[in-house]
Structure formats: structure tokens, C-alpha cells
Scaffold this active site. Structure first.
Site, PDB file in Angstrom:
ATOM      1  N   HIS C 128      -0.671   7.969  -3.191  1.00 34.91           N
ATOM      2  CA  HIS C 128      -0.752   6.781  -4.043  1.00 34.91           C
ATOM      3  C   HIS C 128      -0.776   7.120  -5.524  1.00 34.91           C
ATOM      4  O   HIS C 128      -1.122   6.281  -6.351  1.00 34.91           O
ATOM      5  CB  HIS C 128      -1.987   5.934  -3.673  1.00 34.91           C
ATOM      6  CG  HIS C 128      -2.073   5.649  -2.208  1.00 34.91           C
ATOM      7  ND1 HIS C 128      -2.869   6.386  -1.359  1.00 34.91           N
ATOM      8  CD2 HIS C 128      -1.399   4.747  -1.445  1.00 34.91           C
ATOM      9  CE1 HIS C 128      -2.703   5.933  -0.122  1.00 34.91           C
ATOM     10  NE2 HIS C 128      -1.815   4.949  -0.136  1.00 34.91           N
ATOM     11  N   GLY C 129      -0.449   8.374  -5.873  1.00 34.00           N
ATOM     12  CA  GLY C 129      -0.244   8.736  -7.258  1.00 34.00           C
ATOM     13  C   GLY C 129      -1.463   9.140  -8.052  1.00 34.00           C
ATOM     14  O   GLY C 129      -1.449   9.116  -9.280  1.00 34.00           O
TER      15      GLY C 129
END
Lengths: 271, 415, 163
Positions: C128-129
Site C-alpha cells: 500500500h505504498g
């Protein structure tokens, strides 16, 4: 009515009479082991730590060359209820063994044993064991529970009664077997092994293992010590089991007593 | 007895719930005010003991399943892992293994009670047949359970019993291969036995619910075999009378259970099951657990394979017909001296068969097994004729009379 | 009185019987033994390298930090951090960063190979970065907390004991 009784009884007696002479025949040619006294027998039995440590020494120096004890972990030897070696001793012991492992590249390597490891197998598989030994030496982890001998009626019932309990068939068999090589010129003949011809040559004799605590270095002593060790290896929780059992039995008797009087009180006048 | 209950909850919330799902009323009418004959003896506590043991086996079994691995390469090791490493694992394993034996001790006593006191007679035929079904389910469950540790007896017991199906004409071999999931007892067999062993106890629980329902519809039998005529004089409310008596009996039974669990945990088992299963080495004597021994003796007594199978299953199936085989109008053996003798002879025959089941099928043991198998089935044949012609003792008019005759007091006042 | 005694005894018995069934779900002896501390030989880890070691089923990142990386981590002590924590509190010896390699968002293993370290030269979680810095602290993305620091000690200059 009486005739019925007679017929019924006669049938049962006839069956019993026929079965009786067969009892001796079915026992087999192997001798029955002697019933020995063990420190861990009975309701209050406990292992003898020194005996377990000596027994482990016998296993290491004699049996281990062929027999694995794979279900035992090194850390078990320092846990409560067993030989209770010190942690330092067992760390050193574990490091003497080579354990199969995989390195970062995924290759099979051997590393030094750690506390958490189980005792490694002696041979990678059964076929290798048979090729090396001629027969497959069984793993000894539960050997004391995997062997026994028939006591016949009514002994097997008496063996279950409080005060007369006898559950050490396996250890008595092992201790007897180790001393059972009674024909010196036939090295595979054993008086206690069913069929008398055993795959293992005589493993122990007087003086084979150097005890450091002053115990007699005799075959008699070795066989008892290693049998006791094998009993612990098979049932490491025995002391905890018997201790818990005592508490449970006392509690249940108390509770039964309380319930009995409660029942009597509730039922007073209703009978 | 069955019908809408008279229970009215005290709280408003209670009444709201009760009008939507009358569980409290059901519990109240079935286990609190339910009229229990006053003259029941302790042989009647085994129903409660069996219910307790079923719950105990289910709970210990579910917990064991959290740690057990049903694969041939790991099953034995996973059981040792339970015994050595899992917290209290040794206790739960021994509780489950010895619990199975205790379950059968209780069920055999429970069935003997039914046999002796005529609890199978009208109107309790369905109750009895449900009991036979429970017994069959128990045997299947126990058989599959014993296979799971994958010791020598596990494997070879499975082999012998599943091989029996090949005795069925024409389709026998196909059925056996289908059961095995292969050409021998192997991993597919172990896996499916695990699944079914987990399933069957819940089916047993379901049939037990039907069993208790059938019981409550007709009411319990009692040692004198006569019906409740006057609820106030002949019976007592289940709670507190039967509840406390059953509790006491359960604790006494637990003492026996604990004695085996803690001090004789392997006495009822077989040493060979501590040897890893080996398809290439047959044990010297293959024996099932003690509770199967009488049926094992019957199975081996008949020389033909199919005959043995039919005799073995027949020996259990015939129990279902007991209500029609026994034609006597008198229920309890207390008033049937001839039947009483026959009953005890039957008990001796069953014990004898059990002893023979543990012996090798050689020499005199074979003839003895055949004689006793004939005696086992003979019991039912003799009973069929005896029950029509036996002389019975006079039966008391009411339960209250029976209790007073024994020197008891009249029933205490109760609502 | 009798009833109370009996009831109490029954309650005690029931409780004592239930305990083993609750306890059996706790980690068993073999699991606890397998989760014992692991030793790592540090002499094989060059400056600038990151090595992953498994302990109690989780990856542990061991980073031999360069002087530049240490400086960057310490400088950012005063930056706006989602989970403020000075670098000195996260390491026992500045050149060795030891963190559990489990992203504190939803549990993925962040990437630390060259080109995958995110804008702070630390770790980048592809799920999710989330972006972590050279001290393992969360800088960008949905992860709420810094990479956890496991219990560890130095048996010697070249031997790290995790756990």
C-alpha cells in the site's frame, strides 16, 4: 427353570474347560521377565535423577551407535521430571551433534545442535539402517511402552487394583532382555525375546560403561539404569501425571462425599 | 407427559423470549419438573453418565484435533508431540483414550440395565432401537478413532476390519477399494477416518436427543416395571432428586475414570500401538480394543468369512428385535426368576466371548468361541419361547406400593 | 451449609478441569523452544548491506549502516514524523539497525533491495505504498507506526543475539 440353569452352566463350563489347557500352550517359548522394583512404580512413584543420568550415559555410549531416540529433544534432558541435567551441560551436549539444515543458498548443510533440536536419526531411512546393520534397529523413544508381556488371568486384573498396580511390563522386559543372552556361543539367542532369535547382538556386559558416581559397573546395573532412562524417554510427564492424579483423586473423593450427603439430605423422606 | 409446558417466566424479558423460542419451558418440563419414578436405583444414573462422557469425549477430541496431523508421515509424531510438548497434552490425550473405554463401560452397563428391567418393551421399542443405533455409531467412532495414532494396531486393525467388506458377494472388492481410497489401508484411509471420526460424535449427539425425546414421551421405566399411575404418589420431580443423584453417580464414575487416566493410562490399550505402523510387518496377535472383543470372537468363530461378518453384525442387529422376541407381559426381571437366570447366563457368555476374543484363533479356543457364539444367539431363541410360558411373580399395583413395601416413606409434598 | 460446600467444591472442580483446555492453546514447549534467541554472525555483513534473518516466524532486517545513513537518520529526528522517535532510541550501536521486517500497516514484508528503498533510502512496502527511512521509521503512507525493534543484544562485536 432349574434345567435351564443347569444347561446354561454346563455350556459355559464346557467352554471354560476346553480353553484351560490351551492357556499354557498360547504363552510362547520366551521366558517371562522378572518383576523388578522401580522407583517410579506405583501411585507415588518418582524417577531417580541419578539413575536417569546414568541410563542416559549408557544409551549414549552403547545404544546410540545404532538406535535413534528421535522423538526426544535435547532440552527434555534439562526439564523438570527427568534427568535434570543443567542447561550448560545440555547446550554442550547438543553442540556435539550434527543437525541437518539448509543454508541461505538452499543447500543442505550440517550445523551444531541446539536445545530445541530433536536427537537426530542415526540413519537417513530404514533401507540405509538395514543395509548397515542387517536388521532395522528400532527407535527407542517409546520402546518402554511398546513392549510388554502377557500376565494372564487373574493377574492382569490384580495389576489394575490400588495397592497392587503394576504397569512396568515394558521396563521389566527391557531390563531382562539386556541380560537375556544366556547362550554364550549363540550371540543372537535371547531367553526373553519372542522366538528367541533377536537381531541385536549382546550390547552390554560388566565394565562396558564407566560410571562416575560409584554405582556398580555391572550388566545388572546398566540394564536397570538404561531401562529406567527409556521409561522416562517414553513418559517424560509421568511424575506430573501421578502428582496431578493424587490431587484429582483426593478432590473427587471429597466431592463425592459432599454430594452423597447432599443427596441424602435432598432425598430425606422421599424413599 | 409431552405437550406445552406450564412454565411462565417471572421477568418481562423472560416472557418476551419464551413466547418466541420456548427453550426455558422445554428445559423446565424436561429436566426440572419432569416426573421421575420414585423407585429408580443407581443403574438408572448411567444415562446421565453417558451424556457426560459424550460431552467429555467431544471436548477432549476437538482439542486434540487442534494438535493432531492426519497424515501417515506425521500422525504418530503428532500424537507424541501432544504427549510431550502441548501444555497438558498428556492429560487430554489420556482422557480421550481412556474416556473411550469408560464410555463403553457405561454403555454396556446401561444396556444391561435395559435388558434386565425390560426397558425395551412396549411402549419403549423406538427408544431401544435408537439406543442400538447409538451403540453402532459408537462402535464406528471408536474403531476409526483407534486408527488415528497410526500405530501397528491402528493400521492392522483397520486392515482386518475394512477387509471384511470384501466378503460381500460381487461388490465386496470394489467397496473395499472405495473405502480405502486406494489399494491398501494408507493415507487416504487415515484422512477420511479422521474426518468421519470428527463427524460421527455429532450424529451420536443428534440420535441421543431423539433418544431422550423418545424417553420423555413414554416416561422412564423403573426397577419394578410398572407405569406411573399417580404422579404425586409414584414420582418425584427430576430436579432436585434425579439431578443430585446423577451428579453423585457421575462423580463416582469419574473416580474410576481418573484412576485409569492418572495411574493406569495404558492398561486398557495395547503395547503394539506404540510402534509406528508398518504395512510390511504384521503383529503376532492382532486384537481390537477390549470393548470389541466379544464381537471379534463371534467374527472369528464362523469358518466362512462372509458368515463371520453376518454373525458379527447380526449379534448387534438382533438386539433391535428384542422387544418382539421377548413376549412376556411382565417387564422387570425382578418378577421373572426364569428370565433372570437366562440373563445372567447371557452376561457370562458375553464375558466369555470377550476373553476368547483376546486369544489367538487356535485349537480349543476356536471350539469354545463357536459354543459361546451359539449360546449368544441361543439366548434370544430360548427367550422367544421362555417368555411365552415362564412363571412370573406377582407385580405390585403401583410404584408407591413397591416403595412402601421396601420400607420407604410416602412421597413428600411437591407442586 | 452443606449445599454451599458442595456447590463451591463443584465450581472449583469445574474451574480446575477447564484450565488445561485453555492452557493447551498457548504455545507448546516445542514452539517456545524453537522461538529461542538466534545468533547472527555480524562479521559477514559488509557496510551498507542489509541481511534478513528469520526469528519466531518473522523476518528481521539487520542493516550495517554507513556513516551517511546514520547521519540522515539522526538529522531527521527533528523532522515531522508520523510516529516521532529519535534514532538513538532505536539502536544500541548506531552502525547496526535491527528491525522486524513486518510493515505496521497490514503485515507485508517491505522491500529493501537497491532501487526499492523508497525516497528515504530505507524500505518501501509494495502493498500500500508505505515508505520507511534509514532508521526504520514510517515517513509516508498508511502505516501508523515505525518498524518494531525486537529484543536483541551483542554477545560480542561480531555476534548479535536476537530475542
Amino acid at each position: 427353570m432349574n434345567r435351564l440353569k443347569t444347561i446354561a452352566l454346563a455350556a459355559v463350563l464346557a467352554a471354560g474347560a476346553l480353553a484351560m489347557p490351551l492357556a499354557a500352550q498360547a504363552a510362547g517359548p520366551a521366558e517371562k521377565p522378572e518383576k523388578l522394583s522401580w522407583s517410579f512404580a506405583g501411585m507415588f512413584g518418582k524417577y531417580d535423577r541419578a539413575q536417569l543420568q546414568r541410563g542416559f550415559q549408557v544409551y549414549r555410549e552403547t545404544c546410540q551407535s545404532c538406535h535413534s531416540i528421535n522423538r526426544l529433544s535435547f532440552r527434555n534432558l534439562m526439564e523438570k521430571g527427568g534427568p535434570e541435567f543443567s542447561e550448560a551441560q545440555i547446550r554442550a551436549l547438543a553442540a556435539e551433534y550434527e543437525i541437518d539444515d539448509i543454508n541461505e543458498s538452499g543447500e543442505s548443510v550440517k550445523r551444531k545442535g541446539r536445545l530445541a533440536d530433536r536427537f537426530p536419526k542415526i540413519y537417513p531411512n530404514d533401507e540405509a539402517a538395514k543395509a548397515a546393520q542387517g536388521a532395522i534397529p528400532p527407535d527407542l523413544s517409546v520402546m518402554a511402552k511398546a513392549r510388554g508381556y502377557e500376565r494372564g488371568f487373574p493377574w492382569f486384573i490384580i495389576d489394575m487394583l490400588p495397592g497392587f498396580t503394576y504397569q512396568e511390563h515394558g521396563v521389566d522386559y527391557i531390563a531382562a532382555l539386556l541380560k537375556g543372552y544366556t547362550k554364550p556361543d549363540e550371540d543372537k539367542w535371547n531367553a526373553y525375546f519372542p522366538g528367541n532369535v533377536i537381531g541385536m547382538a549382546k550390547p552390554l556386559e560388566d565394565g562396558r560403561v564407566e560410571y562416575t558416581d560409584g554405582s556398580p559397573k555391572t550388566l545388572q546395573q546398566y540394564s536397570r539404569d538404561v531401562a529406567a532412562f527409556l521409561m522416562w524417554a517414553a513418559e517424560p510427564k509421568m511424575e506430573e501425571r501421578k502428582k496431578t492424579g493424587l490431587r484429582v483423586m483426593i478432590f473427587l473423593f471429597l466431592l463425592a462425599g459432599l454430594l452423597y450427603f447432599t443427596k441424602k439430605k435432598v432425598w430425606a423422606g422421599a424413599h | 407427559m409431552s405437550g406445552p409446558s406450564t412454565y411462565v417466566p417471572k421477568s418481562a424479558l423472560g416472557r418476551w423470549f419464551e413466547s418466541r423460542l420456548p427453550i426455558m419451558g422445554l428445559v423446565h418440563s424436561s429436566f426440572i419438573v419432569y416426573p421421575t419414578p420414585r423407585n429408580l436405583n443407581y443403574w438408572w444414573t448411567f444415562g446421565g453418565i453417558l451424556s457426560f462422557m459424550l460431552v467429555a469425549q467431544i471436548i477432549t477430541g476437538i482439542v486434540l484435533a487442534m494438535h493432531y496431523t492426519p497424515h501417515t508421515s506425521m500422525a504418530f509424531q503428532s500424537v507424541e508431540h501432544i504427549m510431550r510438548d502441548v501444555n497438558w497434552g498428556w492429560f487430554i490425550r489420556y482422557a480421550h483414550a481412556n474416556g473411550a473405554s469408560m464410555f463403553f463401560v457405561a454403555v454396556y452397563i446401561h444396556m444391561s440395565r435395559g435388558l434386565y428391567y425390560g426397558s425395551y418393551k412396549a411402549p419403549r421399542e423406538v427408544l431401544w432401537i435408537l439406543g442400538v443405533i447409538i451403540f453402532l455409531l459408537m462402535m464406528a467412532t471408536a474403531f476409526m478413532g483407534y486408527v488415528l495414532p497410526w500405530g501397528q494396531m491402528s493400521f492392522w486393525g483397520a486392515k482386518v476390519i475394512t477387509n471384511l467388506f470384501s466378503a460381500i458377494p460381487y461388490v465386496g472388492d470394489s467397496i473395499t477399494v472405495w473405502l480405502w481410497g486406494g489399494y491398501n489401508v494408507d493415507n487416504p484411509t487415515l484422512n477420511r477416518f479422521f474426518s468421519l471420526h470428527y463427524l460421527l460424535p455429532f450424529m451420536i449427539a443428534g440420535v441421543v436427543v431423539l433418544h431422550v425425546w423418545a424417553l420423555h414421551v413414554v416416561g422412564q421405566n423403573n426397577p419394578d416395571g410398572i407405569d406411573i399411575k399417580d404422579v404425586k404418589r409414584d414420582s418425584l420431580p427430576f430436579t432436585p432428586y434425579a439431578t443430585i443423584k446423577d451428579s453423585f453417580a457421575i462423580v463416582c464414575f469419574l473416580i474410576l475414570f481418573a484412576w485409569f487416566l492418572f495411574y493406569l493410562p495404558n492398561a486398557l490399550g495395547h503395547a503394539d500401538n506404540y510402534i509406528d505402523a508398518n504395512p510390511l510387518v504384521t503383529p503376532a496377535h492382532i486384537v481390537p480394543e477390549w470393548y470389541f472383543l466379544p464381537f471379534y470372537a463371534i467374527l472369528r468363530a464362523i469358518p466362512s468369512k462372509l458368515g463371520g461378518v453376518i454373525a458379527m453384525f447380526g449379534s448387534i442387529a438382533i438386539l433391535a428385535f428384542l422387544p418382539w422376541i421377548d413376549r412376556s407381559k411382565v417387564r422387570s426381571a425382578k418378577y421373572r426368576p426364569a428370565f433372570r437366570t437366562l440373563f445372567w447366563a447371557f452376561v457370562v457368555v458375553c464375558i466369555g466371548l470377550g476373553y476368547l476374543g483376546s486369544k489367538p484363533a487356535e485349537g480349543g479356543y476356536v471350539i469354545a468361541s463357536q459354543l459361546l457364539t451359539a449360546a449368544y444367539f441361543g439366548f434370544f431363541v430360548v427367550l422367544f419361547f421362555l417368555s411365552a410360558f415362564e412363571k412370573t411373580k406377582p407385580v405390585p399395583a403401583t410404584i408407591a406400593d413397591a416403595v412402601l413395601a421396601k420400607g420407604g416413606a410416602p412421597a413428600p409434598a411437591h407442586s | 451449609m452443606l449445599f454451599i460446600a458442595t456447590g463451591a467444591a463443584a465450581a472449583v472442580g469445574t474451574g480446575a478441569t477447564i484450565w488445561p483446555f485453555i492452557s493447551q492453546m498457548s504455545p507448546d514447549a516445542a514452539t517456545i523452544a524453537a522461538g529461542a534467541p538466534v545468533e547472527v554472525d555480524l562479521s559477514a555483513i559488509q557496510e551498507g548491506a542489509i541481511v534478513t534473518v528469520k526469528w519466531r516466524g518473522n523476518p528481521i532486517f539487520i542493516r550495517h549502516r554507513t556513516a551517511k545513513e546514520i547521519e540522515a537518520a539522526q538529522k531527521d529526528d527533528s523532522a515531522r514524523l508520523p510516529d516521532p522517535e529519535p534514532d538513538a532510541k532505536r539502536v544500541q550501536r548506531p552502525q547496526w539497525l535491527v528491525v522486524t521486517g513486518v510493515c505496521t500497516h497490514l503485515g507485508c514484508v517491505p522491500l529493501g533491495t537497491a532501487g526499492n528503498r523508497g525516497s528515504y533510502d530505507g524500505w518501501f512496502c509494495p502493498c500500500h505504498g508505505s515508505v520507511f527511512d534509514t532508521s526504520g521509521r514510517i515517513r509516508q503512507g498508511p502505516a501508523p507506526k515505525n518498524l518494531p525493534v525486537p529484543k536483541y543484544s551483542f554477545a560480542s562485536d561480531t555476534k548479535l543475539v536476537i530475542g
